[in-house]
Scaffold this active site. Structure first.
Site, PDB file in Angstrom:
ATOM      1  CD  GLU A  26      20.101  14.458  25.046  1.00 54.04           C
ATOM      2  OE1 GLU A  26      19.656  15.591  25.271  1.00 54.04           O
ATOM      3  OE2 GLU A  26      19.488  13.405  25.316  1.00 54.04           O
ATOM      4  NE  ARG A  47       3.612   9.793  20.716  1.00 56.87           N
ATOM      5  CZ  ARG A  47       4.447   9.066  19.962  1.00 56.87           C
ATOM      6  NH1 ARG A  47       5.272   8.233  20.522  1.00 56.87           N
ATOM      7  NH2 ARG A  47       4.445   9.194  18.660  1.00 56.87           N
ATOM      8  CG  HIS A  48       4.712  12.383  26.153  1.00 56.28           C
ATOM      9  ND1 HIS A  48       5.265  13.589  25.800  1.00 56.28           N
ATOM     10  CD2 HIS A  48       5.504  11.439  25.581  1.00 56.28           C
ATOM     11  CE1 HIS A  48       6.334  13.387  25.061  1.00 56.28           C
ATOM     12  NE2 HIS A  48       6.508  12.085  24.880  1.00 56.28           N
ATOM     13  CD  GLU A  81      13.756  15.349  24.235  1.00 55.15           C
ATOM     14  OE1 GLU A  81      13.102  14.679  23.423  1.00 55.15           O
ATOM     15  OE2 GLU A  81      14.242  14.883  25.270  1.00 55.15           O
ATOM     16  CG  HIS A 117      16.995   7.224  23.879  1.00 54.34           C
ATOM     17  ND1 HIS A 117      15.918   7.986  23.508  1.00 54.34           N
ATOM     18  CD2 HIS A 117      16.626   5.936  23.713  1.00 54.34           C
ATOM     19  CE1 HIS A 117      14.942   7.206  23.099  1.00 54.34           C
ATOM     20  NE2 HIS A 117      15.339   5.958  23.225  1.00 54.34           N
ATOM     21  N   GLY A 118      17.764   5.774  27.152  1.00 53.75           N
ATOM     22  CA  GLY A 118      17.963   4.388  27.588  1.00 53.75           C
ATOM     23  C   GLY A 118      18.947   4.204  28.732  1.00 53.75           C
ATOM     24  NE  ARG A 175       6.469  12.050  20.062  1.00 49.52           N
ATOM     25  CZ  ARG A 175       7.555  11.334  19.733  1.00 49.52           C
ATOM     26  NH1 ARG A 175       8.458  11.062  20.649  1.00 49.52           N
ATOM     27  NH2 ARG A 175       7.711  10.878  18.527  1.00 49.52           N
ATOM     28  CG  HIS A 222       9.028   8.599  30.705  1.00 53.53           C
ATOM     29  ND1 HIS A 222       8.926   7.817  29.583  1.00 53.53           N
ATOM     30  CD2 HIS A 222      10.245   9.188  30.626  1.00 53.53           C
ATOM     31  CE1 HIS A 222      10.038   7.916  28.864  1.00 53.53           C
ATOM     32  NE2 HIS A 222      10.847   8.746  29.489  1.00 53.53           N
ATOM     33  CG  HIS A 229       9.713  15.481  22.983  1.00 51.36           C
ATOM     34  ND1 HIS A 229      10.136  14.300  22.421  1.00 51.36           N
ATOM     35  CD2 HIS A 229       9.372  16.271  21.946  1.00 51.36           C
ATOM     36  CE1 HIS A 229      10.066  14.383  21.096  1.00 51.36           C
ATOM     37  NE2 HIS A 229       9.596  15.580  20.786  1.00 51.36           N
ATOM     38  CG  ASN A 233      12.382  13.036  29.193  1.00 54.37           C
ATOM     39  OD1 ASN A 233      11.176  13.079  29.408  1.00 54.37           O
ATOM     40  ND2 ASN A 233      12.885  13.069  27.978  1.00 54.37           N
ATOM     41  CB  THR A 259      13.378  10.440  20.447  1.00 53.71           C
ATOM     42  OG1 THR A 259      12.456  11.315  21.065  1.00 53.71           O
ATOM     43  CG2 THR A 259      14.086  11.135  19.312  1.00 53.71           C
TER      44      THR A 259
HETATM   45  N1  PXP Z   1      17.155  12.520  25.476  1.00 53.08           N
HETATM   46  C1  PXP Z   1      16.307  12.603  24.427  1.00 53.08           C
HETATM   47  C2  PXP Z   1      16.658  13.543  23.314  1.00 53.08           C
HETATM   48  C3  PXP Z   1      15.124  11.846  24.370  1.00 53.08           C
HETATM   49  O1  PXP Z   1      14.292  11.957  23.319  1.00 53.08           O
HETATM   50  C4  PXP Z   1      14.830  10.998  25.455  1.00 53.08           C
HETATM   51  C5  PXP Z   1      13.582  10.172  25.422  1.00 53.08           C
HETATM   52  O2  PXP Z   1      12.451  10.937  25.522  1.00 53.08           O
HETATM   53  C6  PXP Z   1      15.710  10.963  26.548  1.00 53.08           C
HETATM   54  C7  PXP Z   1      16.883  11.714  26.516  1.00 53.08           C
HETATM   55  C8  PXP Z   1      15.449  10.132  27.756  1.00 53.08           C
HETATM   56  O3  PXP Z   1      15.397   8.801  27.423  1.00 53.08           O
HETATM   57  P1  PXP Z   1      14.906   7.729  28.494  1.00 53.08           P
HETATM   58  O4  PXP Z   1      13.493   8.045  28.813  1.00 53.08           O
HETATM   59  O5  PXP Z   1      15.098   6.439  27.799  1.00 53.08           O
HETATM   60  O6  PXP Z   1      15.782   7.902  29.703  1.00 53.08           O
END
Ligand code: PXP
Length: 247
Positions: free
Chosen positions: A155, A53-54, A74, A196-197, A49, A10, A47, A7, A105
């Site tokens: 997911e 924002r990014h 996304e 995520h995370g 949005r 960032h 993503h 992703n 998210t």
């Molecule tokens: N999957 C989805 C659907 C997300 O919204 C995000 C965060 O943007 C991620 C994965 C990746 O999460 P992280 O940046 O915490 O690895």
């Protein structure tokens, strides 16, 4: 083989912190696409949005052009985004909930309460060859609703797992939920991704979850890249993920 989708939101979060409103700036998300793909990533997630924002509109088109693997776009389930997706034609769309005040998210999509609208979006995107996945919490009702919506992929939201990681009892509870969710989804014929995370430390704990196809990871890879560069950061994650036993 467990696949890695990187992703790259960032990267543009950092750029926008300095260059918001300008038509260019660093770091460059296209360079991130090239480096992560060259290091072996199986796909790129971005993503767009509603509040931009990014990732900006120009980014998503440039990413589409540069990408050699798969673009996982996304987006929120809105008319504007559906229109962009049908023209952009990413390989996959991941529908996510979007709230303006969240940092990232935060929760999964409530599929059960908007099934007709998700069915319609799924059909529109399917007709132009896009595979739809739904980002959902590991909740049996949401998994059942995902299968009914006609979306072929879920997911699983691993945020609660990541937050509970330092507490052994809570961590075991969250992993158990993810295992059950993956088993249920697989039995319903769904492809199972997760994200995520996830980071270099907690990723191993996810290896007890069966049927995983892909992990979508952003924050921790981009953070690691500050120390070792994006190529190595991607390779290090791929090396860890190689220990996952796909059936
Ligand atoms: N999957 C989805 C659907 C997300 O919204 C995000 C965060 O943007 C991620 C994965 C990746 O999460 P992280 O940046 O915490 O690895």
């Amino acid at each position: 083989m467990l696949k890695l989708g990187v992703n790259i939101d960032h990267v543009t979060t950092l750029r926008e912190a300095r260059y918001r409103g300008q038509s260019e700036g660093e770091p460059c998300p296209i360079e991130a696409v090239r480096l992560t793909e060259a290091a072996g990533a199986h796909g790129i997630t971005a993503h767009l949005r509603e509040d931009r924002r990014h990732i900006q509109d120009r980014d998503i088109w440039a990413i589409r052009k540069a990408i050699k693997t798969r673009l996982n776009f996304e987006m929120a389930n809105t008319g504007e985004m559906i229109d962009i997706a049908t023209r952009l034609k990413p390989e996959a769309v991941c529908l996510v909930p979007e709230h303006r005040n969240e940092v990232t998210t935060e929760g999964g999509l409530d599929v059960a309460n908007q099934i007709e609208s998700i069915k319609a979006t799924n059909e529109t995107l399917r007709q132009v060859g896009i595979e739809v996945s739904l980002f959902i919490d590991p909740d049996p009702e949401q998994i059942e609703a995902t299968a009914q919506s006609g979306s072929p992929v879920i997911e699983l939201h691993t945020g609660a797992f990541a937050e509970s990681y330092d507490n052994e009892t809570n961590r075991s509870f969250e992993i158990e939920r993810l295992i059950k969710a993956s088993e249920q989804a697989h039995a319903l014929g769904l492809i199972v991704n997760a994200g995520h995370g996830i980071n270099y430390e907690n990723v191993q704990s996810l290896f007890s979850i069966p049927h995983l196809n892909e992990l979508n990871i952003g924050h921790s890879i981009i953070c690691r890249a500050i120390a070792v560069g994006l190529s190595q950061a991607t390779s290090e994650m791929l090396n860890k993920m190689a220990a996952y036993d796909t059936e």
